[in-house]
Design an enzyme around this catalytic site. Structure first.
Site, PDB file in Angstrom:
ATOM      1  N   THR A 174       0.825  -1.269   0.191  1.00 27.46           N
ATOM      2  CA  THR A 174      -0.016   0.093   0.008  1.00 27.46           C
ATOM      3  C   THR A 174       0.814   1.314  -0.006  1.00 27.46           C
ATOM      4  OG1 THR A 174      -1.709   1.275   1.125  1.00 27.46           O
ATOM      5  CG2 THR A 174      -0.203  -0.171   2.390  1.00 27.46           C
ATOM      6  N   ASP A 175       0.345   2.276  -0.371  1.00 31.45           N
ATOM      7  CA  ASP A 175       1.139   3.612  -0.517  1.00 31.45           C
ATOM      8  C   ASP A 175       1.197   4.076   1.142  1.00 31.45           C
ATOM      9  OD1 ASP A 175      -1.556   4.591   0.245  1.00 31.45           O
ATOM     10  OD2 ASP A 175      -1.234   6.195  -1.429  1.00 31.45           O
ATOM     11  N   GLU A 176       0.358   3.637   2.079  1.00 34.32           N
ATOM     12  CA  GLU A 176       0.408   4.116   3.472  1.00 34.32           C
ATOM     13  C   GLU A 176       1.856   3.852   4.280  1.00 34.32           C
ATOM     14  OE1 GLU A 176      -2.582   3.709   6.270  1.00 34.32           O
ATOM     15  OE2 GLU A 176      -4.210   3.824   4.676  1.00 34.32           O
ATOM     16  N   TYR A 223      -1.998  -0.185  11.112  1.00 34.35           N
ATOM     17  CA  TYR A 223      -2.111  -0.930   9.852  1.00 34.35           C
ATOM     18  C   TYR A 223      -0.844  -0.889   8.895  1.00 34.35           C
ATOM     19  CZ  TYR A 223      -3.350  -1.293   4.895  1.00 34.35           C
ATOM     20  OH  TYR A 223      -3.698  -1.784   3.647  1.00 34.35           O
ATOM     21  N   LYS A 257       1.716  -3.459   7.276  1.00 33.84           N
ATOM     22  CA  LYS A 257       1.829  -3.769   6.066  1.00 33.84           C
ATOM     23  C   LYS A 257       3.445  -3.359   5.485  1.00 33.84           C
ATOM     24  CE  LYS A 257      -0.596  -4.223   2.960  1.00 33.84           C
ATOM     25  NZ  LYS A 257      -1.304  -5.899   2.214  1.00 33.84           N
TER      26      LYS A 257
HETATM   27  P1  NAD Z   1     -10.487  -6.213   1.841  1.00 32.60           P
HETATM   28  O1  NAD Z   1     -10.428  -6.086   3.473  1.00 32.60           O
HETATM   29  O2  NAD Z   1     -11.571  -5.879   1.157  1.00 32.60           O
HETATM   30  O3  NAD Z   1     -10.045  -7.589   1.605  1.00 32.60           O
HETATM   31  C1  NAD Z   1      -8.987  -8.375   2.067  1.00 32.60           C
HETATM   32  C2  NAD Z   1      -9.619  -9.859   2.230  1.00 32.60           C
HETATM   33  O4  NAD Z   1      -8.633 -10.827   2.707  1.00 32.60           O
HETATM   34  C3  NAD Z   1     -10.759 -10.309   2.751  1.00 32.60           C
HETATM   35  O5  NAD Z   1     -11.489 -11.141   1.704  1.00 32.60           O
HETATM   36  C4  NAD Z   1     -10.516 -11.091   3.827  1.00 32.60           C
HETATM   37  O6  NAD Z   1     -11.473 -12.002   4.199  1.00 32.60           O
HETATM   38  C5  NAD Z   1      -9.249 -11.788   3.526  1.00 32.60           C
HETATM   39  N1  NAD Z   1      -8.458 -12.131   4.583  1.00 32.60           N
HETATM   40  C6  NAD Z   1      -8.267 -11.373   5.702  1.00 32.60           C
HETATM   41  N2  NAD Z   1      -7.358 -12.154   6.467  1.00 32.60           N
HETATM   42  C7  NAD Z   1      -7.025 -13.347   5.873  1.00 32.60           C
HETATM   43  C8  NAD Z   1      -6.182 -14.636   6.350  1.00 32.60           C
HETATM   44  N3  NAD Z   1      -5.533 -14.479   7.445  1.00 32.60           N
HETATM   45  N4  NAD Z   1      -6.170 -15.425   5.474  1.00 32.60           N
HETATM   46  C9  NAD Z   1      -6.970 -15.254   4.408  1.00 32.60           C
HETATM   47  N5  NAD Z   1      -7.749 -14.412   3.873  1.00 32.60           N
HETATM   48  C10 NAD Z   1      -7.659 -13.292   4.566  1.00 32.60           C
HETATM   49  O7  NAD Z   1      -9.005  -5.456   1.422  1.00 32.60           O
HETATM   50  P2  NAD Z   1      -9.003  -4.812  -0.071  1.00 32.60           P
HETATM   51  O8  NAD Z   1      -9.380  -3.333   0.118  1.00 32.60           O
HETATM   52  O9  NAD Z   1      -9.359  -5.441  -1.127  1.00 32.60           O
HETATM   53  O10 NAD Z   1      -7.217  -4.848   0.024  1.00 32.60           O
HETATM   54  C11 NAD Z   1      -6.680  -5.871  -0.734  1.00 32.60           C
HETATM   55  C12 NAD Z   1      -5.183  -5.503  -0.420  1.00 32.60           C
HETATM   56  O11 NAD Z   1      -4.683  -4.479  -1.150  1.00 32.60           O
HETATM   57  C13 NAD Z   1      -4.868  -5.444   0.921  1.00 32.60           C
HETATM   58  O12 NAD Z   1      -3.421  -6.091   1.123  1.00 32.60           O
HETATM   59  C14 NAD Z   1      -4.584  -3.807   1.219  1.00 32.60           C
HETATM   60  O13 NAD Z   1      -3.604  -3.788   2.290  1.00 32.60           O
HETATM   61  C15 NAD Z   1      -4.358  -3.533  -0.087  1.00 32.60           C
HETATM   62  N6  NAD Z   1      -4.560  -1.859  -0.443  1.00 32.60           N
HETATM   63  C16 NAD Z   1      -5.786  -1.460  -0.599  1.00 32.60           C
HETATM   64  C17 NAD Z   1      -6.245  -0.556  -0.959  1.00 32.60           C
HETATM   65  C18 NAD Z   1      -7.580   0.103  -0.939  1.00 32.60           C
HETATM   66  O14 NAD Z   1      -7.814   1.324  -0.895  1.00 32.60           O
HETATM   67  N7  NAD Z   1      -8.591  -0.578  -0.617  1.00 32.60           N
HETATM   68  C19 NAD Z   1      -5.147   0.299  -1.301  1.00 32.60           C
HETATM   69  C20 NAD Z   1      -3.876  -0.249  -1.105  1.00 32.60           C
HETATM   70  C21 NAD Z   1      -3.652  -1.243  -0.898  1.00 32.60           C
HETATM   71  O1  DAU Z   2      -4.034   4.189   0.926  1.00 28.51           O
HETATM   72  C1  DAU Z   2      -4.194   3.185   0.829  1.00 28.51           C
HETATM   73  C2  DAU Z   2      -4.944   2.770   2.139  1.00 28.51           C
HETATM   74  O2  DAU Z   2      -6.398   3.236   1.671  1.00 28.51           O
HETATM   75  C3  DAU Z   2      -5.183   1.148   2.084  1.00 28.51           C
HETATM   76  O3  DAU Z   2      -3.979   0.646   2.035  1.00 28.51           O
HETATM   77  C4  DAU Z   2      -6.197   0.828   3.066  1.00 28.51           C
HETATM   78  O4  DAU Z   2      -6.429  -0.540   3.287  1.00 28.51           O
HETATM   79  C5  DAU Z   2      -7.539   1.285   2.897  1.00 28.51           C
HETATM   80  O5  DAU Z   2      -8.562   1.075   3.876  1.00 28.51           O
HETATM   81  C6  DAU Z   2      -7.309   2.829   2.851  1.00 28.51           C
HETATM   82  O6  DAU Z   2      -7.158   3.428   3.836  1.00 28.51           O
HETATM   83  P1  DAU Z   2      -7.391   5.107   4.397  1.00 28.51           P
HETATM   84  O7  DAU Z   2      -7.267   5.247   5.766  1.00 28.51           O
HETATM   85  O8  DAU Z   2      -6.725   6.011   3.542  1.00 28.51           O
HETATM   86  O9  DAU Z   2      -8.953   5.151   3.777  1.00 28.51           O
HETATM   87  P2  DAU Z   2     -10.226   5.331   4.489  1.00 28.51           P
HETATM   88  O10 DAU Z   2     -11.263   5.102   3.667  1.00 28.51           O
HETATM   89  O11 DAU Z   2     -10.280   4.775   5.740  1.00 28.51           O
HETATM   90  O12 DAU Z   2     -10.109   6.875   4.889  1.00 28.51           O
HETATM   91  C7  DAU Z   2     -10.023   7.875   3.745  1.00 28.51           C
HETATM   92  C8  DAU Z   2      -9.820   9.145   4.468  1.00 28.51           C
HETATM   93  O13 DAU Z   2     -10.974   9.430   4.724  1.00 28.51           O
HETATM   94  C9  DAU Z   2      -8.779   9.311   5.453  1.00 28.51           C
HETATM   95  O14 DAU Z   2      -8.221  10.578   5.632  1.00 28.51           O
HETATM   96  C10 DAU Z   2      -9.999   9.146   6.668  1.00 28.51           C
HETATM   97  C11 DAU Z   2     -11.104   9.864   6.252  1.00 28.51           C
HETATM   98  N1  DAU Z   2     -12.321   9.488   6.885  1.00 28.51           N
HETATM   99  C12 DAU Z   2     -12.684   8.080   6.857  1.00 28.51           C
HETATM  100  C13 DAU Z   2     -13.894   7.730   7.292  1.00 28.51           C
HETATM  101  C14 DAU Z   2     -14.129   6.188   7.430  1.00 28.51           C
HETATM  102  C15 DAU Z   2     -13.150  10.457   7.300  1.00 28.51           C
HETATM  103  O15 DAU Z   2     -12.853  11.791   7.329  1.00 28.51           O
HETATM  104  N2  DAU Z   2     -14.458   9.905   7.883  1.00 28.51           N
HETATM  105  C16 DAU Z   2     -14.892   8.700   8.118  1.00 28.51           C
HETATM  106  O16 DAU Z   2     -15.729   8.220   8.526  1.00 28.51           O
END
Ligand code: NAD
Ligand code: DAU
Length: 339
Positions: free
Chosen positions: A122-124, A146, A150
């Protein structure tokens, strides 16, 4: 090619799984997913019964769950993770298990083979950037439990490549949005709350910035890395759409036709990273071109949540309510909104 996709029932993983199953009919695809509260088989319904796809419920933290499947695979694409920052702030233990120990298990399973691990980071991991853009060599400075989990997973992979010569490729996407995202993240929470006429709780001053990308663009970038990426390389995948949370909220209000009165500023997230911004030139050099313009992608996303209430309404009335109460009740009532 035999492709094992871990975490394939979640948000990005399910879109990637459907893409691979539908576009590479000569590949055998196996999904292993623990089905935590965000994992959802409804996300994979469209490919149920396809002969080149199989689902297995399993946990990447349990060796016996993954070893037989990894031994059959040529490539392992790891999406499995605990992913939601606010839950990590409440309790990080599952994050350490899956995002660190789970990665270790996958590494041990491929050690001594020529299998390739494609890891979704992730970019985080770069932490908050006051200015400029993070390329793949930018220092890792995770700012919450988190992103620290990662980053630990990423470092473990780099150490296994250096020590044992394991073969990996890594992708670091920015904030994704689109269909099937569990409605606790900003975009799906605010869209569904707007449809329900509930408040939109903006943390702090709303001036936090993220780099937004539509999920199908991320899927195509991961596909490109799987086929064309170099072993041992990391690829940032950002959308180049840097927006404040306030701008995202206003966009959602406009597109859902909800009242501006639903916007409410609430107590901030602890340790809230101010700004993420990726330099994605490396993936572009590999040939990646974004297909979804931001406004169009938002329109598609809002329409999907409007048309798929049967997907998100049961989620929001289940375990989600307990979490929502814990996270927002006090914040909202302090801001004058009793729910
Ligand atoms: P998500 O939470 O929607 O999906 C994660 C999946 O992993 C779920 O289906 C969950 O059941 C499964 N899982 C969790 N723990 C597990 C385990 N121990 N064994 C097997 N399966 C397990 O997440 P997402 O948003 O689809 O993110 C997918 C990946 O991309 C993650 O690695 C996350 O860190 C990364 N990522 C997400 C974002 C975003 O904005 N959503 C951005 C950057 C990176
Ligand atoms: O940047 C990539 C990441 O993006 C992934 O690695 C994570 O898995 C994914 O959950 C996401 O994390 P963020 O914390 O950036 O996303 P989130 O949707 O939780 O929040 C986006 C922004 O919005 C953040 O600055 C917090 C803010 N926010 C979020 C919620 C849920 C609010 O202001 N109010 C809210 O209720």
């Amino acid at each position: 090619m035999n492709v094992l996709i871990t975490g394939g029932a979640g948000f990005i993983g399910s879109h990637f799984t459907k893409f691979v199953v539908n576009n590479y009919t000569d590949y055998q695809v196996v999904v292993i997913d623990k089905l935590n509260y965000r994992g959802n088989l409804a996300n994979l319904k469209e490919i149920e019964g396809k002969t080149n796809y199989k689902f297995i419920r399993g946990d990447i933290c349990v060796k016996e769950d993954i070893l037989p499947q990894v031994s059959e695979a040529d490539v392992v694409v790891n999406f499995a993770a605990e992913t939601f920052v606010d839950r990590a702030i409440m309790d990080a233990s599952d994050f350490l298990s899956t995002d660190v120990f789970g990665v270790y298990n996958l590494l041990e399973a491929i050690r001594g083979t020529d299998k390739v691990l494609i890891h979704i980071s992730t970019d985080e991991v770069y932490g908050s950037l006051e200015e400029g853009f993070a390329d793949e060599n930018y220092p890792l400075r995770p700012g919450n439990p988190y992103s620290a989990s990662k980053a630990s997973g990423d470092l473990l992979i780099l150490s296994y490549a250096n020590t044992y010569g394991i073969r990996f490729k890594m992708v670091r996407p920015s904030n994704n949005f689109g269909p099937n995202q569990y409605p606790e993240n900003l975009v799906p929470l605010f869209i569904t709350n707007a449809i329900e006429g509930r408040p939109l709780p903006i943390y702090g001053d709303g001036q936090y910035r993220r780099d937004w990308i539509y999920v199908m663009d991320t899927v195509r970038a991961i596909d490109l890395v799987m086929h064309e990426g170099e072993i041992g390389e990391i690829y940032n995948v950002g959308g180049g759409n840097i927006r404040t949370n306030l701008e995202i909220t206003e966009e959602i209000i406009e597109r859902t036709g909800a009242s501006k009165d639903l916007m409410v500023f609430v107590d901030d997230r602890q340790g809230h990273d101010r700004r993420y911004a990726l330099d994605s030139s490396k993936i572009k050099e590999l040939g990646f071109e974004q297909r979804y313009e931001f406004g169009k992608a938002m329109e598609l996303t809002v329409n999907w949540y409007r048309e798929n209430e049967d997907w998100w309404r049961p989620i929001k009335s289940g375990e989600f309510r307990e979490y929502y109460e814990k996270q927002y009740r006090e914040r909202l009532s302090k801001a004058g909104y009793g729910e």
